[in-house]
Design a protein around this motif. Structure first.
Motif, PDB file in Angstrom:
ATOM      1  N   ARG A  12      76.099  35.595  67.847  1.00 43.31           N
ATOM      2  CA  ARG A  12      76.035  35.347  69.293  1.00 43.31           C
ATOM      3  C   ARG A  12      76.911  36.337  70.047  1.00 43.31           C
ATOM      4  NH1 ARG A  12      73.623  35.050  73.382  1.00 43.31           N
ATOM      5  NH2 ARG A  12      74.373  33.756  75.054  1.00 43.31           N
ATOM      6  N   ARG A  13      78.097  36.624  69.484  1.00 45.83           N
ATOM      7  CA  ARG A  13      78.983  37.620  70.112  1.00 45.83           C
ATOM      8  C   ARG A  13      78.304  38.979  70.179  1.00 45.83           C
ATOM      9  NH1 ARG A  13      84.515  36.777  67.009  1.00 45.83           N
ATOM     10  NH2 ARG A  13      84.710  34.613  67.519  1.00 45.83           N
ATOM     11  N   PHE A  14      77.711  39.387  69.053  1.00 45.13           N
ATOM     12  CA  PHE A  14      77.025  40.684  69.030  1.00 45.13           C
ATOM     13  C   PHE A  14      75.867  40.718  70.020  1.00 45.13           C
ATOM     14  CE2 PHE A  14      78.585  41.209  64.484  1.00 45.13           C
ATOM     15  CZ  PHE A  14      79.563  42.118  64.840  1.00 45.13           C
ATOM     16  N   GLU A  82      83.747  49.583  84.914  1.00 44.46           N
ATOM     17  CA  GLU A  82      82.976  48.450  84.408  1.00 44.46           C
ATOM     18  C   GLU A  82      82.503  48.696  82.977  1.00 44.46           C
ATOM     19  OE1 GLU A  82      78.978  45.873  85.520  1.00 44.46           O
ATOM     20  OE2 GLU A  82      79.500  47.628  86.721  1.00 44.46           O
ATOM     21  N   VAL A  83      81.953  49.870  82.725  1.00 43.66           N
ATOM     22  CA  VAL A  83      81.472  50.204  81.382  1.00 43.66           C
ATOM     23  C   VAL A  83      82.639  50.255  80.402  1.00 43.66           C
ATOM     24  CG1 VAL A  83      80.361  51.987  79.990  1.00 43.66           C
ATOM     25  CG2 VAL A  83      79.410  51.379  82.215  1.00 43.66           C
ATOM     26  N   SER A  84      83.755  50.795  80.831  1.00 44.31           N
ATOM     27  CA  SER A  84      84.940  50.830  79.981  1.00 44.31           C
ATOM     28  C   SER A  84      85.371  49.417  79.593  1.00 44.31           C
ATOM     29  CB  SER A  84      86.080  51.551  80.707  1.00 44.31           C
ATOM     30  OG  SER A  84      87.273  51.452  79.986  1.00 44.31           O
ATOM     31  N   GLY A  85      85.354  48.504  80.549  1.00 41.11           N
ATOM     32  CA  GLY A  85      85.723  47.120  80.269  1.00 41.11           C
ATOM     33  C   GLY A  85      84.764  46.452  79.299  1.00 41.11           C
ATOM     34  N   ILE A  86      83.479  46.739  79.447  1.00 44.58           N
ATOM     35  CA  ILE A  86      82.469  46.162  78.549  1.00 44.58           C
ATOM     36  C   ILE A  86      82.672  46.679  77.131  1.00 44.58           C
ATOM     37  CG2 ILE A  86      79.999  46.230  78.008  1.00 44.58           C
ATOM     38  CD1 ILE A  86      79.557  46.019  81.091  1.00 44.58           C
ATOM     39  N   LEU A  87      82.921  47.977  76.992  1.00 47.10           N
ATOM     40  CA  LEU A  87      83.151  48.543  75.656  1.00 47.10           C
ATOM     41  C   LEU A  87      84.456  48.019  75.056  1.00 47.10           C
ATOM     42  CD1 LEU A  87      81.924  52.202  76.237  1.00 47.10           C
ATOM     43  CD2 LEU A  87      80.727  50.339  75.066  1.00 47.10           C
ATOM     44  N   LYS A  88      85.454  47.814  75.898  1.00 47.09           N
ATOM     45  CA  LYS A  88      86.719  47.251  75.408  1.00 47.09           C
ATOM     46  C   LYS A  88      86.516  45.816  74.925  1.00 47.09           C
ATOM     47  CE  LYS A  88      91.536  46.666  76.654  1.00 47.09           C
ATOM     48  NZ  LYS A  88      92.574  46.903  77.660  1.00 47.09           N
ATOM     49  N   ALA A  89      85.715  45.032  75.640  1.00 47.03           N
ATOM     50  CA  ALA A  89      85.417  43.659  75.212  1.00 47.03           C
ATOM     51  C   ALA A  89      84.682  43.670  73.877  1.00 47.03           C
ATOM     52  CB  ALA A  89      84.578  42.948  76.275  1.00 47.03           C
ATOM     53  N   HIS A  90      83.750  44.594  73.714  1.00 52.47           N
ATOM     54  CA  HIS A  90      83.016  44.705  72.447  1.00 52.47           C
ATOM     55  C   HIS A  90      83.971  45.078  71.311  1.00 52.47           C
ATOM     56  CE1 HIS A  90      79.784  45.290  69.682  1.00 52.47           C
ATOM     57  NE2 HIS A  90      79.953  46.594  69.609  1.00 52.47           N
ATOM     58  N   LEU A  94      84.907  42.984  67.863  1.00 58.25           N
ATOM     59  CA  LEU A  94      84.828  43.542  66.511  1.00 58.25           C
ATOM     60  C   LEU A  94      86.145  43.347  65.757  1.00 58.25           C
ATOM     61  CD1 LEU A  94      82.883  46.861  67.200  1.00 58.25           C
ATOM     62  CD2 LEU A  94      82.033  44.819  66.038  1.00 58.25           C
ATOM     63  N   VAL A  95      87.267  43.555  66.443  1.00 54.77           N
ATOM     64  CA  VAL A  95      88.575  43.362  65.817  1.00 54.77           C
ATOM     65  C   VAL A  95      88.761  41.890  65.443  1.00 54.77           C
ATOM     66  CG1 VAL A  95      91.063  43.393  66.264  1.00 54.77           C
ATOM     67  CG2 VAL A  95      89.661  45.360  66.885  1.00 54.77           C
ATOM     68  N   LYS A  96      88.353  40.979  66.323  1.00 54.04           N
ATOM     69  CA  LYS A  96      88.469  39.547  66.051  1.00 54.04           C
ATOM     70  C   LYS A  96      87.626  39.150  64.846  1.00 54.04           C
ATOM     71  CE  LYS A  96      89.104  35.063  67.043  1.00 54.04           C
ATOM     72  NZ  LYS A  96      88.959  34.400  65.759  1.00 54.04           N
ATOM     73  N   ILE A  97      86.399  39.637  64.785  1.00 52.26           N
ATOM     74  CA  ILE A  97      85.519  39.311  63.663  1.00 52.26           C
ATOM     75  C   ILE A  97      86.083  39.859  62.363  1.00 52.26           C
ATOM     76  CG2 ILE A  97      83.249  39.814  62.647  1.00 52.26           C
ATOM     77  CD1 ILE A  97      82.135  39.576  65.550  1.00 52.26           C
ATOM     78  N   SER A  98      86.570  41.092  62.386  1.00 48.88           N
ATOM     79  CA  SER A  98      87.127  41.659  61.150  1.00 48.88           C
ATOM     80  C   SER A  98      88.371  40.892  60.717  1.00 48.88           C
ATOM     81  CB  SER A  98      87.426  43.155  61.306  1.00 48.88           C
ATOM     82  OG  SER A  98      88.423  43.371  62.271  1.00 48.88           O
ATOM     83  N   GLY A  99      89.181  40.449  61.672  1.00 47.50           N
ATOM     84  CA  GLY A  99      90.354  39.633  61.335  1.00 47.50           C
ATOM     85  C   GLY A  99      89.952  38.294  60.737  1.00 47.50           C
ATOM     86  N   ASP A 100      88.910  37.684  61.296  1.00 48.64           N
ATOM     87  CA  ASP A 100      88.426  36.409  60.753  1.00 48.64           C
ATOM     88  C   ASP A 100      87.936  36.583  59.318  1.00 48.64           C
ATOM     89  OD1 ASP A 100      88.981  35.258  63.191  1.00 48.64           O
ATOM     90  OD2 ASP A 100      86.886  35.075  63.819  1.00 48.64           O
ATOM     91  N   LEU A 101      87.202  37.668  59.075  1.00 46.65           N
ATOM     92  CA  LEU A 101      86.695  37.918  57.719  1.00 46.65           C
ATOM     93  C   LEU A 101      87.839  38.182  56.737  1.00 46.65           C
ATOM     94  CD1 LEU A 101      83.561  40.096  58.534  1.00 46.65           C
ATOM     95  CD2 LEU A 101      83.595  37.733  57.699  1.00 46.65           C
ATOM     96  N   ARG A 102      88.835  38.935  57.176  1.00 47.96           N
ATOM     97  CA  ARG A 102      89.996  39.184  56.313  1.00 47.96           C
ATOM     98  C   ARG A 102      90.720  37.886  55.985  1.00 47.96           C
ATOM     99  NH1 ARG A 102      93.615  42.969  59.262  1.00 47.96           N
ATOM    100  NH2 ARG A 102      95.019  42.418  57.582  1.00 47.96           N
TER     101      ARG A 102
END
Length: 125
Positions: A12-14, A82-90, A94-102
């Motif tokens: 859903r995040r992706f 705006e685009v910078s903020g969207i890419l930063k949120a993405h 990704l960092v949150k998901i990788s941390g969850d998997l670790r």
């Protein structure tokens, strides 16, 4: 929580990130061409502006459009912010998901295989 539920949340995040990124692309398609130094467009021939935008569309294959208010397009950088903020949120997602998997790997809930580089690093120690 099941692993399936966890991955459904990741999916859903992706999905949201992909939609946001797709929508932000529209804001970057506006060309501020012919605005001259301050955006008035007084010294730029109108035919030239449209001809160059058509050529840019042809060369890039992108659906570029001419800015409606060239003074505003010249003065404002909000689409880029705006685009910078969207890419930063993405990136944050990704960092949150990788941390969850670790964490799941550390707790033994899942097993993440090591890359060849990580294996070499472990063997070197």
């Amino acid at each position: 929580m099941t692993l399936g539920a966890e991955f459904a949340a990741f999916s859903r995040r992706f999905s949201r990130d992909r939609w946001r990124t797709f929508k932000s692309e529209e804001r970057l398609r506006v060309v501020n061409l012919g605005g001259t130094a301050i955006g008035t467009g007084l010294t730029a021939p109108r035919d030239y502006i449209f001809l160059v935008i058509e050529k840019l569309r042809e060369v890039s294959g992108m659906g570029l459009s001419r800015g409606e208010n060239l003074t505003g397009e010249t003065a404002n950088a909000d689409p880029f912010v705006e685009v910078s903020g969207i890419l930063k949120a993405h990136a944050t997602n990704l960092v949150k998901i990788s941390g969850d998997l670790r964490l799941l790997n550390f707790m033994g809930e899942i097993h993440l295989p090591l890359s060849k580089q990580a294996l070499r690093s472990c063997r070197a120690r």
